[in-house]
Write an enzyme that holds these catalytic residues in place. Structure first.
Site, PDB file in Angstrom:
ATOM      1  N   SER A  19      -2.702  -7.462 -14.954  1.00 19.26           N
ATOM      2  CA  SER A  19      -3.414  -7.754 -13.704  1.00 19.26           C
ATOM      3  C   SER A  19      -4.356  -6.594 -13.398  1.00 19.26           C
ATOM      4  CB  SER A  19      -2.435  -7.995 -12.548  1.00 19.26           C
ATOM      5  OG  SER A  19      -1.482  -6.955 -12.452  1.00 19.26           O
ATOM      6  N   GLU A  43      -6.662  -4.624 -10.173  1.00 19.88           N
ATOM      7  CA  GLU A  43      -6.796  -4.438  -8.721  1.00 19.88           C
ATOM      8  C   GLU A  43      -8.223  -4.027  -8.350  1.00 19.88           C
ATOM      9  OE1 GLU A  43      -3.499  -2.468  -6.749  1.00 19.88           O
ATOM     10  OE2 GLU A  43      -4.937  -1.261  -5.614  1.00 19.88           O
ATOM     11  N   THR A  88      -7.247  -5.010  -2.381  1.00 22.07           N
ATOM     12  CA  THR A  88      -6.561  -4.148  -1.408  1.00 22.07           C
ATOM     13  C   THR A  88      -6.954  -4.499   0.027  1.00 22.07           C
ATOM     14  OG1 THR A  88      -8.243  -2.431  -1.491  1.00 22.07           O
ATOM     15  CG2 THR A  88      -6.409  -2.240  -3.045  1.00 22.07           C
ATOM     16  N   ARG A 112       3.475  -1.760   3.592  1.00 20.68           N
ATOM     17  CA  ARG A 112       3.409  -1.136   4.905  1.00 20.68           C
ATOM     18  C   ARG A 112       2.007  -0.605   5.157  1.00 20.68           C
ATOM     19  NH1 ARG A 112       5.417   4.858   6.317  1.00 20.68           N
ATOM     20  NH2 ARG A 112       3.517   5.189   5.114  1.00 20.68           N
ATOM     21  N   GLY A 113       1.435  -0.002   4.096  1.00 24.42           N
ATOM     22  CA  GLY A 113       0.116   0.585   4.229  1.00 24.42           C
ATOM     23  C   GLY A 113       0.157   1.927   4.930  1.00 24.42           C
ATOM     24  N   ASP A 114      -0.997   2.539   5.001  1.00 28.11           N
ATOM     25  CA  ASP A 114      -1.188   3.790   5.744  1.00 28.11           C
ATOM     26  C   ASP A 114      -2.294   3.526   6.742  1.00 28.11           C
ATOM     27  OD1 ASP A 114       0.590   5.486   4.247  1.00 28.11           O
ATOM     28  OD2 ASP A 114      -0.855   5.327   2.605  1.00 28.11           O
ATOM     29  N   ALA A 133       7.402  -2.392   4.729  1.00 27.83           N
ATOM     30  CA  ALA A 133       7.137  -3.522   3.841  1.00 27.83           C
ATOM     31  C   ALA A 133       8.325  -4.484   3.776  1.00 27.83           C
ATOM     32  CB  ALA A 133       6.783  -3.002   2.453  1.00 27.83           C
ATOM     33  N   TYR A 167       7.447   3.595  -6.348  1.00 28.13           N
ATOM     34  CA  TYR A 167       6.941   4.957  -6.598  1.00 28.13           C
ATOM     35  C   TYR A 167       7.843   5.719  -7.572  1.00 28.13           C
ATOM     36  CZ  TYR A 167       4.372   3.474  -2.533  1.00 28.13           C
ATOM     37  OH  TYR A 167       3.574   2.741  -1.687  1.00 28.13           O
ATOM     38  N   HIS A 173       7.794   8.121  -3.063  1.00 32.87           N
ATOM     39  CA  HIS A 173       6.801   8.049  -1.976  1.00 32.87           C
ATOM     40  C   HIS A 173       6.780   9.389  -1.218  1.00 32.87           C
ATOM     41  CE1 HIS A 173       5.130   6.804   1.966  1.00 32.87           C
ATOM     42  NE2 HIS A 173       4.384   6.037   1.206  1.00 32.87           N
ATOM     43  N   LYS A 192      13.380  -4.223   0.030  1.00 32.32           N
ATOM     44  CA  LYS A 192      12.203  -5.100  -0.032  1.00 32.32           C
ATOM     45  C   LYS A 192      12.499  -6.296  -0.937  1.00 32.32           C
ATOM     46  CE  LYS A 192       9.143  -1.479  -0.965  1.00 32.32           C
ATOM     47  NZ  LYS A 192       7.843  -0.767  -0.976  1.00 32.32           N
ATOM     48  N   PHE A 201      -7.474  11.527  -4.988  1.00 31.19           N
ATOM     49  CA  PHE A 201      -6.536  10.402  -4.825  1.00 31.19           C
ATOM     50  C   PHE A 201      -5.105  10.864  -5.031  1.00 31.19           C
ATOM     51  CE2 PHE A 201     -10.000   7.305  -6.199  1.00 31.19           C
ATOM     52  CZ  PHE A 201     -10.148   6.778  -4.937  1.00 31.19           C
ATOM     53  N   HIS A 256      -0.580  -3.161 -14.669  1.00 28.78           N
ATOM     54  CA  HIS A 256      -1.472  -3.492 -13.547  1.00 28.78           C
ATOM     55  C   HIS A 256      -2.491  -2.356 -13.479  1.00 28.78           C
ATOM     56  CE1 HIS A 256      -2.548  -4.880  -9.445  1.00 28.78           C
ATOM     57  NE2 HIS A 256      -2.575  -3.603  -9.114  1.00 28.78           N
TER      58      HIS A 256
HETATM   59  P1  FAD Z   1       7.330   0.960   2.522  1.00 37.26           P
HETATM   60  O1  FAD Z   1       8.007   0.277   1.397  1.00 37.26           O
HETATM   61  O2  FAD Z   1       7.487   0.370   3.879  1.00 37.26           O
HETATM   62  O3  FAD Z   1       7.833   2.489   2.494  1.00 37.26           O
HETATM   63  C1  FAD Z   1       7.179   3.499   3.247  1.00 37.26           C
HETATM   64  C2  FAD Z   1       8.067   4.737   3.348  1.00 37.26           C
HETATM   65  O4  FAD Z   1       9.135   4.531   4.276  1.00 37.26           O
HETATM   66  C3  FAD Z   1       8.789   5.179   2.060  1.00 37.26           C
HETATM   67  O5  FAD Z   1       8.890   6.574   2.111  1.00 37.26           O
HETATM   68  C4  FAD Z   1      10.164   4.513   2.141  1.00 37.26           C
HETATM   69  O6  FAD Z   1      11.127   5.287   1.456  1.00 37.26           O
HETATM   70  C5  FAD Z   1      10.423   4.476   3.637  1.00 37.26           C
HETATM   71  N1  FAD Z   1      10.971   3.211   4.128  1.00 37.26           N
HETATM   72  C6  FAD Z   1      10.752   1.963   3.633  1.00 37.26           C
HETATM   73  N2  FAD Z   1      11.317   1.032   4.420  1.00 37.26           N
HETATM   74  C7  FAD Z   1      11.911   1.697   5.448  1.00 37.26           C
HETATM   75  C8  FAD Z   1      12.613   1.272   6.607  1.00 37.26           C
HETATM   76  N3  FAD Z   1      12.820  -0.029   6.866  1.00 37.26           N
HETATM   77  N4  FAD Z   1      13.073   2.241   7.464  1.00 37.26           N
HETATM   78  C9  FAD Z   1      12.841   3.561   7.236  1.00 37.26           C
HETATM   79  N5  FAD Z   1      12.146   4.013   6.128  1.00 37.26           N
HETATM   80  C10 FAD Z   1      11.686   3.085   5.262  1.00 37.26           C
HETATM   81  N6  FAD Z   1      -2.350   0.998   0.858  1.00 37.26           N
HETATM   82  C11 FAD Z   1      -3.234   0.337   1.634  1.00 37.26           C
HETATM   83  O7  FAD Z   1      -3.535   0.799   2.749  1.00 37.26           O
HETATM   84  N7  FAD Z   1      -3.805  -0.854   1.222  1.00 37.26           N
HETATM   85  C12 FAD Z   1      -3.489  -1.420   0.036  1.00 37.26           C
HETATM   86  O8  FAD Z   1      -4.004  -2.488  -0.290  1.00 37.26           O
HETATM   87  C13 FAD Z   1      -2.546  -0.748  -0.807  1.00 37.26           C
HETATM   88  N8  FAD Z   1      -2.167  -1.280  -1.996  1.00 37.26           N
HETATM   89  C14 FAD Z   1      -1.197  -0.651  -2.740  1.00 37.26           C
HETATM   90  C15 FAD Z   1      -0.765  -1.252  -3.939  1.00 37.26           C
HETATM   91  C16 FAD Z   1       0.214  -0.632  -4.714  1.00 37.26           C
HETATM   92  C17 FAD Z   1       0.673  -1.303  -5.983  1.00 37.26           C
HETATM   93  C18 FAD Z   1       0.754   0.617  -4.316  1.00 37.26           C
HETATM   94  C19 FAD Z   1       1.782   1.305  -5.173  1.00 37.26           C
HETATM   95  C20 FAD Z   1       0.347   1.205  -3.131  1.00 37.26           C
HETATM   96  C21 FAD Z   1      -0.625   0.584  -2.324  1.00 37.26           C
HETATM   97  N9  FAD Z   1      -1.057   1.129  -1.121  1.00 37.26           N
HETATM   98  C22 FAD Z   1      -1.985   0.479  -0.337  1.00 37.26           C
HETATM   99  C23 FAD Z   1      -0.489   2.399  -0.627  1.00 37.26           C
HETATM  100  C24 FAD Z   1       0.720   2.142   0.298  1.00 37.26           C
HETATM  101  O9  FAD Z   1       0.332   1.333   1.381  1.00 37.26           O
HETATM  102  C25 FAD Z   1       1.229   3.485   0.800  1.00 37.26           C
HETATM  103  O10 FAD Z   1       1.852   4.167  -0.251  1.00 37.26           O
HETATM  104  C26 FAD Z   1       2.135   3.411   2.013  1.00 37.26           C
HETATM  105  O11 FAD Z   1       2.350   4.745   2.481  1.00 37.26           O
HETATM  106  C27 FAD Z   1       3.509   2.810   1.750  1.00 37.26           C
HETATM  107  O12 FAD Z   1       3.454   1.454   1.641  1.00 37.26           O
HETATM  108  P2  FAD Z   1       4.776   0.667   1.124  1.00 37.26           P
HETATM  109  O13 FAD Z   1       4.498  -0.773   1.235  1.00 37.26           O
HETATM  110  O14 FAD Z   1       5.230   1.198  -0.160  1.00 37.26           O
HETATM  111  O15 FAD Z   1       5.793   1.118   2.298  1.00 37.26           O
END
Ligand code: FAD
Length: 279
Positions: A7, A9, A40, A98-100, A114, A136, A140, A156, A207, A257
């Site tokens: 895939s 991106e 994204t 979850r995003g940033d 997420a 990660y 992360h 997740k 990055f 990917h």
């Molecule tokens: P989560 O899985 O929610 O985790 C975030 C952090 O919180 C981690 O440290 C985890 O250990 C902790 N955590 C998770 N769940 C909980 C909970 N319920 N309670 C407490 N702590 C928790 N960013 C963008 O802005 N846009 C994009 O399109 C994008 N695409 C991406 C695609 C891929 C394949 C990857 C690997 C990353 C991408 N990112 C993107 C970056 C990503 O959004 C960031 O790394 C963000 O900080 C974490 O997102 P996540 O979904 O992994 O978060």
């Protein structure tokens, strides 16, 4: 070799020129018949319309498009409406994150983990979508610990995600060790390595510093030595990343990917080196 996942991106460009370039990149990479192209999403909704427009265009062209999605500052109703528009357009896969938050949005928006987004999509849309999540191998940057990060990946997947795509890395052992630890924690869903081609030293450093990906010292030193010699950087990058992908696939990774950065040439060269068939 069609059994290996492939895939690509993209990110949503801001200018008409960027859109034209992305169209050409998509056409070029579509020759490798990837399972999907993902696009994204700026958490906080900053790219909502651009992401949706590109996703719909790719899907209408006959490729499978997979939008990234996160809650950011959006209401539940807005997220549901966006998902309905994807469902109605025939989209069947979402990358749930979850995003940033972009800087400047602090206080205006709230991050939704997420696992909560995955649960929300399953609650409102059942099995309409396959759901992919991020993970990660080098952990992360905000994780409480190595094990806790794996625990949240597990959450997740338990909430209904089907597969995970990794942040990029250049040390294959980080991936293999991570997969092993995930398996010990009861995770048996596919973990697809995310691959960042090396084409520009400064961008890669920027990055990597922001997302917590490690650039091994020997790669940094070699790239630094090339200075502005972009041809040498690309040739070295191609050699290093081809080797990384070969090791990952030989070691049992389910496929790859590619973070394309909207550029076709390097990803196409990598795919050719790896024996992905071009139509
Ligand atoms: P989560 O899985 O929610 O985790 C975030 C952090 O919180 C981690 O440290 C985890 O250990 C902790 N955590 C998770 N769940 C909980 C909970 N319920 N309670 C407490 N702590 C928790 N960013 C963008 O802005 N846009 C994009 O399109 C994008 N695409 C991406 C695609 C891929 C394949 C990857 C690997 C990353 C991408 N990112 C993107 C970056 C990503 O959004 C960031 O790394 C963000 O900080 C974490 O997102 P996540 O979904 O992994 O978060």
């Amino acid at each position: 070799m069609t059994d290996r996942h492939l895939s690509f991106e993209f990110f949503p460009p801001k200018t008409p020129e960027g859109r034209d370039k992305l169209r050409a990149t998509h056409q070029h990479l579509a020759r490798f018949q990837p399972e999907f192209f993902s696009v994204t999403y700026g958490a906080g909704g900053s790219t909502r319309d651009h992401t949706r427009d590109i996703v719909l265009e790719i899907q209408q062209s006959g490729s499978s498009a997979s939008p990234h999605l996160s809650f950011g500052g959006d209401s539940k109703e807005a997220v549901i409406a966006l998902l309905e528009s994807y469902r109605d357009a025939g989209i069947r896969r979402i990358v749930a994150l979850r995003g940033d938050l972009p800087s400047g949005m602090g206080g205006m928006a709230q991050l939704v983990y997420a696992n909560q987004l995955v649960g929300f999509i399953r609650e409102h849309f059942g099995d309409t979508f396959e759901l992919l999540v991020a993970c990660y191998p080098e952990i992360h940057p905000q994780a409480e610990s190595y094990d806790r990060d794996i625990y949240w990946l597990g959450q997740k997947l338990q909430a209904g995600a089907n597969r995970a795509i990794t942040q990029y890395f250049y040390n294959p052992d980080a991936y293999f060790y991570y997969v092993e630890q995930c398996q010990k924690a009861g995770i048996d869903q596919p973990i697809i390595p995310g691959i960042m081609p090396i084409t520009n030293f400064q961008n890669l450093v920027r990055f990597s510093d922001s997302c917590g990906a490690d650039i091994p010292r020997w790669i940094r030193q070699r790239l630094k030595q090339f200075g502005d010699d972009s041809a040498s950087i690309k040739a070295f990058g191609l050699e290093v990343v081809t080797g990384l992908c070969e090791k990952l696939l030989a070691g049992g990774a389910p496929g790859l990917h590619f973070y394309t950065m909207n550029q076709a040439e390097t990803c196409a060269a990598l795919c050719r080196n790896l024996g992905f068939v071009e139509s």
